[in-house]
Scaffold this active site. Sequence first.
Site, PDB file in Angstrom:
ATOM      1  N   ARG A   1      -0.640  47.171  21.210  1.00 33.30           N
ATOM      2  CA  ARG A   1       0.521  47.145  22.106  1.00 33.30           C
ATOM      3  C   ARG A   1       0.119  47.757  23.447  1.00 33.30           C
ATOM      4  O   ARG A   1      -0.333  48.899  23.494  1.00 33.30           O
ATOM      5  CB  ARG A   1       1.666  47.952  21.492  1.00 33.30           C
ATOM      6  CG  ARG A   1       2.869  48.106  22.403  1.00 33.30           C
ATOM      7  CD  ARG A   1       4.005  48.828  21.699  1.00 33.30           C
ATOM      8  NE  ARG A   1       5.156  48.949  22.570  1.00 33.30           N
ATOM      9  CZ  ARG A   1       5.595  50.077  23.114  1.00 33.30           C
ATOM     10  NH1 ARG A   1       4.982  51.223  22.869  1.00 33.30           N
ATOM     11  NH2 ARG A   1       6.651  50.074  23.895  1.00 33.30           N
TER      12      ARG A   1
ATOM     13  N   HIS B   1       6.874  49.507  31.146  1.00 32.73           N
ATOM     14  CA  HIS B   1       6.683  50.857  30.613  1.00 32.73           C
ATOM     15  C   HIS B   1       6.686  51.806  31.810  1.00 32.73           C
ATOM     16  O   HIS B   1       5.706  52.469  32.119  1.00 32.73           O
ATOM     17  CB  HIS B   1       5.381  50.938  29.800  1.00 32.73           C
ATOM     18  CG  HIS B   1       5.347  52.057  28.806  1.00 32.73           C
ATOM     19  ND1 HIS B   1       5.081  51.876  27.455  1.00 32.73           N
ATOM     20  CD2 HIS B   1       5.548  53.381  28.949  1.00 32.73           C
ATOM     21  CE1 HIS B   1       5.093  53.046  26.829  1.00 32.73           C
ATOM     22  NE2 HIS B   1       5.379  53.982  27.720  1.00 32.73           N
TER      23      HIS B   1
ATOM     24  N   GLU C   1      11.642  52.193  25.998  1.00 34.76           N
ATOM     25  CA  GLU C   1      12.462  53.405  26.086  1.00 34.76           C
ATOM     26  C   GLU C   1      13.288  53.488  27.374  1.00 34.76           C
ATOM     27  O   GLU C   1      13.053  54.363  28.231  1.00 34.76           O
ATOM     28  CB  GLU C   1      11.577  54.651  25.943  1.00 34.76           C
ATOM     29  CG  GLU C   1      10.807  54.700  24.639  1.00 34.76           C
ATOM     30  CD  GLU C   1      10.127  56.042  24.381  1.00 34.76           C
ATOM     31  OE1 GLU C   1      10.271  56.962  25.199  1.00 34.76           O
ATOM     32  OE2 GLU C   1       9.464  56.172  23.331  1.00 34.76           O
TER      33      GLU C   1
ATOM     34  N   ASN D   1      10.784  53.636  18.651  1.00 34.11           N
ATOM     35  CA  ASN D   1       9.802  54.678  18.951  1.00 34.11           C
ATOM     36  C   ASN D   1      10.405  55.991  18.476  1.00 34.11           C
ATOM     37  O   ASN D   1      11.566  56.283  18.775  1.00 34.11           O
ATOM     38  CB  ASN D   1       9.529  54.776  20.455  1.00 34.11           C
ATOM     39  CG  ASN D   1       8.878  53.521  21.021  1.00 34.11           C
ATOM     40  OD1 ASN D   1       8.519  52.604  20.290  1.00 34.11           O
ATOM     41  ND2 ASN D   1       8.716  53.494  22.335  1.00 34.11           N
TER      42      ASN D   1
ATOM     43  N   TYR E   1       9.482  60.349  17.624  1.00 34.03           N
ATOM     44  CA  TYR E   1       8.581  61.507  17.561  1.00 34.03           C
ATOM     45  C   TYR E   1       9.189  62.724  16.895  1.00 34.03           C
ATOM     46  O   TYR E   1       8.545  63.411  16.130  1.00 34.03           O
ATOM     47  CB  TYR E   1       8.137  61.895  18.980  1.00 34.03           C
ATOM     48  CG  TYR E   1       7.257  60.846  19.609  1.00 34.03           C
ATOM     49  CD1 TYR E   1       5.891  60.860  19.427  1.00 34.03           C
ATOM     50  CD2 TYR E   1       7.812  59.803  20.360  1.00 34.03           C
ATOM     51  CE1 TYR E   1       5.079  59.881  19.978  1.00 34.03           C
ATOM     52  CE2 TYR E   1       7.011  58.818  20.917  1.00 34.03           C
ATOM     53  CZ  TYR E   1       5.640  58.856  20.713  1.00 34.03           C
ATOM     54  OH  TYR E   1       4.844  57.880  21.239  1.00 34.03           O
TER      55      TYR E   1
ATOM     56  N   GLU F   1       6.043  53.089  18.436  1.00 35.36           N
ATOM     57  CA  GLU F   1       5.385  54.342  18.813  1.00 35.36           C
ATOM     58  C   GLU F   1       5.724  55.415  17.805  1.00 35.36           C
ATOM     59  O   GLU F   1       6.894  55.582  17.438  1.00 35.36           O
ATOM     60  CB  GLU F   1       5.841  54.850  20.195  1.00 35.36           C
ATOM     61  CG  GLU F   1       5.244  54.144  21.366  1.00 35.36           C
ATOM     62  CD  GLU F   1       5.665  54.758  22.697  1.00 35.36           C
ATOM     63  OE1 GLU F   1       5.941  55.974  22.749  1.00 35.36           O
ATOM     64  OE2 GLU F   1       5.731  54.009  23.679  1.00 35.36           O
TER      65      GLU F   1
HETATM   66  C1  FCB Z   1       7.048  58.088  24.724  1.00 37.42           C
HETATM   67  C2  FCB Z   1       6.454  57.156  25.760  1.00 37.42           C
HETATM   68  C3  FCB Z   1       4.945  57.071  25.695  1.00 37.42           C
HETATM   69  C4  FCB Z   1       4.306  58.425  25.424  1.00 37.42           C
HETATM   70  C5  FCB Z   1       4.978  59.095  24.247  1.00 37.42           C
HETATM   71  C6  FCB Z   1       4.355  60.422  23.877  1.00 37.42           C
HETATM   72  O1  FCB Z   1       8.310  58.496  25.119  1.00 37.42           O
HETATM   73  O2  FCB Z   1       6.958  55.869  25.619  1.00 37.42           O
HETATM   74  O3  FCB Z   1       4.474  56.491  26.881  1.00 37.42           O
HETATM   75  O4  FCB Z   1       4.338  59.193  26.549  1.00 37.42           O
HETATM   76  O5  FCB Z   1       6.339  59.279  24.517  1.00 37.42           O
END
Ligand code: FCB
Length: 484
Positions: free
Chosen positions: A92, A136, A181, A310, A312, A387
């Site tokens: 990607r 992006h 995002e 995405n 985290y 992501e």
């Molecule tokens: C996301 C972004 C990516 C990267 C990650 C850690 O929010 O899409 O570009 O910075 O965080």
Amino acid sequence: MTLPTDETPATAEDPTAPVRFPAGFLWGAATAAYQIEGAAREDGRTPSIWDTFSHTPGKVTGGDTGDVACDHYHRWRADVALMAELGLGAYRFSTSWPRVQPGGRGPASQRGLDFYRALTDELLAAGITPALTLYHWDLPQELEDAGGWPARETAYRFAEYAGIVADALGDRVELWTTLNEPWCSAFLGYGSGVHAPGRTDPVAALRAAHHLNLGHGLAVQALRAALPARARVTVSLNPAAVRPRTGSPADQDAARRIDALATRVFTGPMLHGRYDEDLLADTARVTDWSFVRDGDPGLAGQPLDCLCVNYYTPTVVSTAPEGTVPERRDGHGAGAHSPWPGADRVAFHQLPGERTAMGWSIDPGGLRDLLLRFHREAPGTPLYVTENGAAYPDEPDADGRFHDPARIAYVHRHLEAVHEAIRQGADVRGYFVWSLLDNFEWAWGYGKRFGLVHVDYATQRRTPKSSAAWYARLARSGTLPPPA
Ligand code: FCB
């Protein structure tokens, strides 16, 4: 419960069974143009808002910029060879708008398009599926000067650019993502100002969110008009896995408000063709939303072939007492201005326990919950994780090797969560680790390393970390190797 294929034997009753993913599951890694390409002033590329922002003193840690980054613009062939060594099934990447269409309007740059043509050809020759993201975060500076995402016109410019890229690459790319995002573009870019273009205006942030929705819908239409029928069109959202800190009605209401501003402000129009009433009511003292024209939300709600998540870290919130200034934590740096218009009395918290180098708490259950939520909200729509990954300091050992067991453990746990979502019925088709390479981590600069592959920025030497070898085993077998 029906399993996606009969090759998925692990069940909650048998925790020792190997965690095997469905046949054909796509194993990928992700990057983004501004974070890796460099060559900021080459071959006719004009500045994007991130060039301007990163060159503005005080905006990025250490004064880092994406001028050179990972020099991928010149090293792409070797980088694709690296991906092939890792056995990746998919890659990607994003196209840089100001490289493809300098200035953000008018004719395309042949040299810009040639770069992405060569890259995708090389990927296809290596048996790696290209997954292309159109935006992006690198808006051409000229379009920001003309009003940026708060201006309606930007949505139309975006659709034009989408058509240009589709005409040029439609014969070789099957998976097309409009926006990455959009929450970050709107609320970090125009609300808290910790991302480019660094504006701090709550009305501008909501206008930007709307025009990103509109731009997405118009771009989907432009893509459909230009692409062959086999192409799949999608969007990568970063929905928040919002958790109220306690079960109190006040904390639950804080969670509802943040869910509206983080997630439903995009999924409302994009999936359901509407803005939710509670979102409009919560933000009524900020704006009357008169910039939304009749038919806009419906236009944003174009049918999509799949949906991309995405993820985290979770978003834990409580209500903040009247009169206190809540910590403006948003996962990408805390600024003096809130990225949450109309939700001032909300406080953000980390979970107890381990955190990554970003200071983000680790909660794989958040990813499972989001996949199951999208499964319920968009029934029958295949899902991808586009992501997920973690930053750690990654120091070399005496032999110059990088052992990153914490990153392996992070990815391992999140893939268990993905598998659990599949087991509960979600149609998840692929996973892209963030990131292939250490790279320019936006406002944090080069100090935060997310790569499977270490990059020595002085020499541009690439060194696969132990997580790369671990991920290669996974990509080859489709079965989760032990984390050690
Ligand atoms: C996301 C972004 C990516 C990267 C990650 C850690 O929010 O899409 O570009 O910075 O965080």
